[in-house]
Design a protein around this motif. Structure first.
Motif: not given
Length: 529
Positions: A269-296
């Motif tokens: 779960i840790g590996y899947l969550t970490a990878i999914a989190g940064f993939i969604f973060a890279i896709a964002q343009t909203d500064i707070k959403l980048i940070l939010a997805y990186h919390t994941i």
């Protein structure tokens, strides 16, 4: 001495109530003084044996008490440090009126209480009240978007805690007590451990939803990245409140350890969550959403630590501290940038180095911390999360997660070093704001350069990473970042796939399907063991 434990809970709530009744700014400074005292008290008690305070005359496992043990000390220190820094940051903000202050300080007391409680049902009650408080803070500005985000957050987290409550009820029927130590003792005496699977699956689903692991994380970006919530609310949510799920996971692992082993599941779960989190973060343009997805993504990294050996677990615990600090730093700087640039789109922010060099340096500290640079908090904790993992698959996945994090924060690098295209005034940042930002940034450095000392004090484990060892890692870090810059500008910057990914959003019904699916999967996994 043990009355201090009661003060940790009631002190902030009482001060917040006085502020609400009198509406005097004086009580904000009283609150900060109290928070600072709490920090020094916890540091002074780090080497002291467990403190206990009985809430009833009946002793455990049937009575209730508060206890300050090793795990509670770490989470309490982080919680009170963040509330002190963020109260200081927002002390002169317009939104910090008497009602907001009362809710904010009450939240501090509630979180302190759940970290100190040894009764699993009391923990449930405290989380429920804290969740309602957080929802009100998210919806505080009462605009349409914040109301929607706050209600979604409240509903999803209520579902999480309903699962948790079902698990408590089934567990109580099985063992007859609610005290952590008492439950652990009774479980160790059970012959049929399969009878525990249902209660564990309910509680594990609840805390996994609370911690926002894959596939249960879609609610988190809306709450943490909501446009209307003050930046200190986002900072608290990412810095400490999402860690409540991790804290509960640690406690549940403790009480079920003699019957159920989920280390391999946590690792996956840790590996899947970490990878999914940064993939969604890279896709964002909203500064707070980048940070939010990186919390994941960082939650996933913490779980990777907990799914490993004893040293990896210490690294995971240390990363909880480091992530709480640098993510709070990120969010309050993001709040300043949004206000000054009058946009949330990170691509429209540029030239920070020419506009405000001090703020640029503080933002660089946060970037270097989250990307694992030597001498910064993330570099120290990530080293021990990866320590001893010689399997090539794990080494590759950890490197992939590290690259994903670095790529995500190239946008922040460009924000700093691209030349400005318009004039922005940064000279009106208050002294209290600068003070809070400076404290958080210096703490990021302390947790990195003084990592060995801090870790020894916090965890009573001497994890050695010398000055020269950290220095030797600088070429590797720079090389990795150079690779990431190449990847970003060659494959990612203009990717149409990422633009499509940005629009992916689960509906409320889809979130519920994900919750039920996760629960069924957990039951199946446990029954196959």
């Amino acid at each position: 001495m043990t009355l201090l434990l009661y003060l940790f809970i009631m002190g902030p709530i009482f001060i917040g109530l006085l502020q609400y009744i009198t509406n005097k700014p004086f009580f904000k400074w009283v609150a900060m003084t109290m928070q600072l005292c709490f920090i020094f008290i916890i540091i002074a008690l780090l080497k002291v044996p467990n403190l206990e305070f009985m809430l009833l005359d009946t002793p455990p496992p049937y009575g209730m008490m508060l206890r300050l043990d090793g795990i509670a000390k770490i989470f309490l220190l982080l919680n009170n440090f963040l509330f002190f820094s963020l109260t200081l940051f927002s002390s002169k903000k317009k939104y910090m009126d008497r009602l907001f202050t009362f809710l904010f300080l009450s939240l501090q007391g509630l979180i302190n209480g759940l970290f100190l409680s040894t009764d699993i049902f009391n923990v449930y009650i405290l989380i429920e009240v804290a969740t309602v408080t957080v929802s009100i803070l998210i919806m505080y500005k009462k605009d349409k978007q914040s109301m929607y985000d706050g209600m979604l957050y409240l509903t999803v987290n209520m579902i999480a805690m309903t699962f948790f409550l079902f698990g408590i009820g089934i567990l109580y029927k099985t063992v007859g007590v609610l005290d952590f130590d008492g439950i652990k003792e009774r479980i160790a005496q059970l012959e049929n451990t399969k009878s525990l699977n249902l209660s564990f699956a309910f509680m594990f689903t609840g805390v996994s939803l609370k911690a926002a692991v894959l596939p249960l994380f879609s609610w988190l970006p809306k709450a943490h990245g909501t446009a209307s919530a003050p930046s200190i609310v986002s900072a608290i949510l990412s810095g400490i409140f999402v860690k409540i799920g991790i804290y509960l996971l640690l406690r549940i692992q403790f009480i079920y350890s003699s019957a159920i082993d989920i280390n391999d599941l946590l690792l996956a779960i840790g590996y899947l969550t970490a990878i999914a989190g940064f993939i969604f973060a890279i896709a964002q343009t909203d500064i707070k959403l980048i940070l939010a997805y990186h919390t994941i993504s960082q939650v996933g990294l913490i779980l990777i630590g907990f799914g490993g050996n004893a040293i990896n677990q210490m690294g995971g615990l240390y990363h909880i501290m480091g992530h709480g600090v640098f993510k709070a730093l990120f969010f309050i700087i993001a709040g300043v940038l949004i206000y000054r640039f009058e946009t949330r789109k990170i691509g429209d922010m540029r030239g920070l180095w020419w506009i405000s060099k001090p703020l640029s340096i503080f933002l660089l500290v946060a970037i270097l911390s989250i990307t694992g640079a030597p001498f910064f908090s993330g570099g120290f904790s990530k080293y021990f999360i990866a320590y001893g993992r010689y399997n090539w698959t794990e080494r590759f996945l950890l490197q992939l997660i590290n690259w994903g994090t670095m790529v995500s924060f190239i946008k922040f690098m460009l924000l700093i070093f691209r030349k400005p295209d318009r004039v922005v005034n940064f000279f009106k940042i208050r002294k209290t704001e600068w003070s809070a930002i400076t404290i958080l940034a210096l703490t990021c450095l302390l947790l990195g350069t003084g990592g060995t000392f801090v870790n020894t004090q916090l965890l009573n484990q001497e994890l050695m990473l010398s000055f020269w060892a950290q220095l030797s890692k600088i070429p590797s870090y720079l090389l990795n970042y150079a690779i990431c810059f190449f990847i970003y500008f060659t494959f990612i910057k203009n990717s149409t796939t990422l633009k499509k990914l940005r629009k992916v959003e689960l509906s409320f019904n889809s979130i519920n399907i994900a919750i039920v699916s996760f629960f069924i999967f957990t039951i199946a996994y446990l029954n196959m063991q």
